[in-house]
Enzyme design. Structure first.
Site, PDB file in Angstrom:
ATOM      1  N   HIS A 192      31.492 -10.076  56.315  1.00 30.82           N
ATOM      2  CA  HIS A 192      32.570 -10.291  57.287  1.00 30.82           C
ATOM      3  C   HIS A 192      33.745  -9.361  56.996  1.00 30.82           C
ATOM      4  O   HIS A 192      34.476  -8.970  57.900  1.00 30.82           O
ATOM      5  CB  HIS A 192      33.075 -11.741  57.225  1.00 30.82           C
ATOM      6  N   ASP A 252      23.129  -9.680  62.962  1.00 31.94           N
ATOM      7  CA  ASP A 252      24.294 -10.524  62.753  1.00 31.94           C
ATOM      8  C   ASP A 252      25.407  -9.968  63.652  1.00 31.94           C
ATOM      9  O   ASP A 252      25.259  -8.903  64.273  1.00 31.94           O
ATOM     10  CB  ASP A 252      24.700 -10.509  61.279  1.00 31.94           C
TER      11      ASP A 252
END
Length: 405
Positions: free
Chosen positions: A260, A332
């Protein structure tokens, strides 16, 4: 032959295990399915019964623009033309909770194949039902309606106000019981209430292993090292009526950081991954509907320097070729730091498709990513046959789960 190789690997690795990654056994808790009668040509059909097109027929009738749209699953905010990409992916509480005329027009112009809902898009059962109904009516093609409902801390419905559904402590607690039936029960309950509220895809279960206690990224979201537990939750989700997606291939367990935030490496060799992090993935490949590829670079497996989500070596040569997986591969979220710090939205979308991904999840700038893929097909960078390959996988999966407009 690939399926045979995949099955052999799964059995071999489950027996082999590894230090700290030894999977436990367990009987398959899935109930015996009730046989469905096969219709015969003589079965009567009502005159007003609509003609259902096969995935192949749908694909043949689609425009290039419609095909490209099928490759994307986006946030509802990405359909709002008044929001910037930064606002779309803001972590603040504000979120789009209703379909506007402008959003419906945007969906018609850039026909995404699916919408993913977060907590900020959900205010209650009635609001959610109206929102989902509006999206389905606005789309000319069936949508994947998705969320992350893992059980525990990452549960968009169970943790939202107004939903009377069973809550679970999470994967770690289920894994600690050593009983695959508990994972099946959690999956079945979650699948049933997601189906009831209009979802057809759950981004679960997590198949990562916390194999490096100094770099715990997934934490309580992981079951442990039991491949049977992961597979059992998939069985439960299927019996509840929704698609399952294992994540995050090849596993965050020993990764150096959180994708992230930025670039992340996993320094294990392929042989080391096969003996540990990959065990739950391989054990579930025959059952899962999608595999989510992580933004983790594997320099001791590939030599391309790319995260797995953008790596042909990892997705096509390893996952499809060596492990024999022929289902849908999804990236993702392409708005994560590991991607947007190094690639534009168009670049990452094109690279992911060239690597072998079928679905591009939440690009930072959906319109730029969509137009980037369209341009790549029009100039020959990506053959249209390659797009057709992914779209057909997606349409077949939607048809298998009765996705409707």
């Amino acid at each position: 032959m690939k399926r045979i190789i995949c099955t052999f690997l799964a059995v071999f690795l489950l027996v082999l295990g590894c230090a700290g990654c030894q999977p436990t056994g367990g009987n398959d808790p899935t109930p015996e399915p009730t046989p469905t009668p096969t219709p015969t040509p003589d079965d009567p059909k009502p005159d007003d019964e609509p003609t259902v097109q096969s995935p192949e027929q749908l694909l043949a009738a689609m425009t290039l623009e419609e095909k490209i749209g099928q490759l994307f699953i986006i946030r509802p905010e990405s359909l709002d033309p008044t929001l910037t990409p930064e606002q779309v992916h803001s972590t603040r509480d504000y979120g789009v909770q209703a379909l506007t005329e402008e959003m419906a027009a945007q969906l018609s112009k850039y026909p995404a194949g699916g919408i993913v809902f977060f907590g900020k898009n959900i205010a209650g059962p009635e609001q959610l039902e109206a929102f989902l109904s509006g999206l389905k009516q606005a789309s000319n093609l069936p949508l994947m309606i998705c969320t992350d409902e893992e059980g525990g801390s990452v549960s968009r419905i169970a943790n939202a106000a107004g939903f009377q559904v069973q809550k679970f402590d999470g994967a770690e607690a289920i894994g600690a019981t050593g009983d695959p039936h508990e994972a099946y029960h959690m999956g079945q309950v979650i699948g049933a209430y997601l189906n009831r509220y209009g979802f057809n895809l759950d981004f679960a279960p997590v198949a990562d292993i916390n194999s490096d206690l100094e770099h715990i990224i997934i934490g309580s979201r992981a079951f442990g090292s039991d491949a049977q537990t992961v597979s059992s939750m998939i069985d439960g989700l299927h019996d509840g009526g929704v698609m399952a997606c294992i994540k995050h291939f090849p596993g965050h367990g020993a990764a150096s950081g959180d994708s992230h935030d930025g670039y992340v490496e996993l320094d294990k060799s392929w042989e080391e991954l096969l003996q540990c992090e990959l065990i739950p993935f391989i054990g579930a490949l025959e059952k899962t509907d999608l595999v989510m590829a992580a933004h983790i670079a594997t320099p001791n497996v590939t030599n391309d320097g790319l995260p797995a989500s953008l790596s042909y070596s990892m997705l096509t040569e390893k996952l499809r070729g060596e492990l024999g997986y022929d289902g849908v591969i999804i990236t993702d979220a392409l708005a994560m730091g590991a991607i947007i710090q190094n690639y534009s939205s168009a670049e990452s979308a094109v690279l992911a498709l060239q690597a072998g991904a079928d679905i591009l999840l939440m690009p930072y700038d959906y319109i730029a990513a969509y137009q980037g893929v369209l341009a790549a097909v029009e100039d020959g960078t990506i053959p249209e046959e390659r797009i057709d390959e992914s779209v057909l996988r997606i349409l077949r999966l939607k048809a298998a789960y009765g996705a409707e407009n």
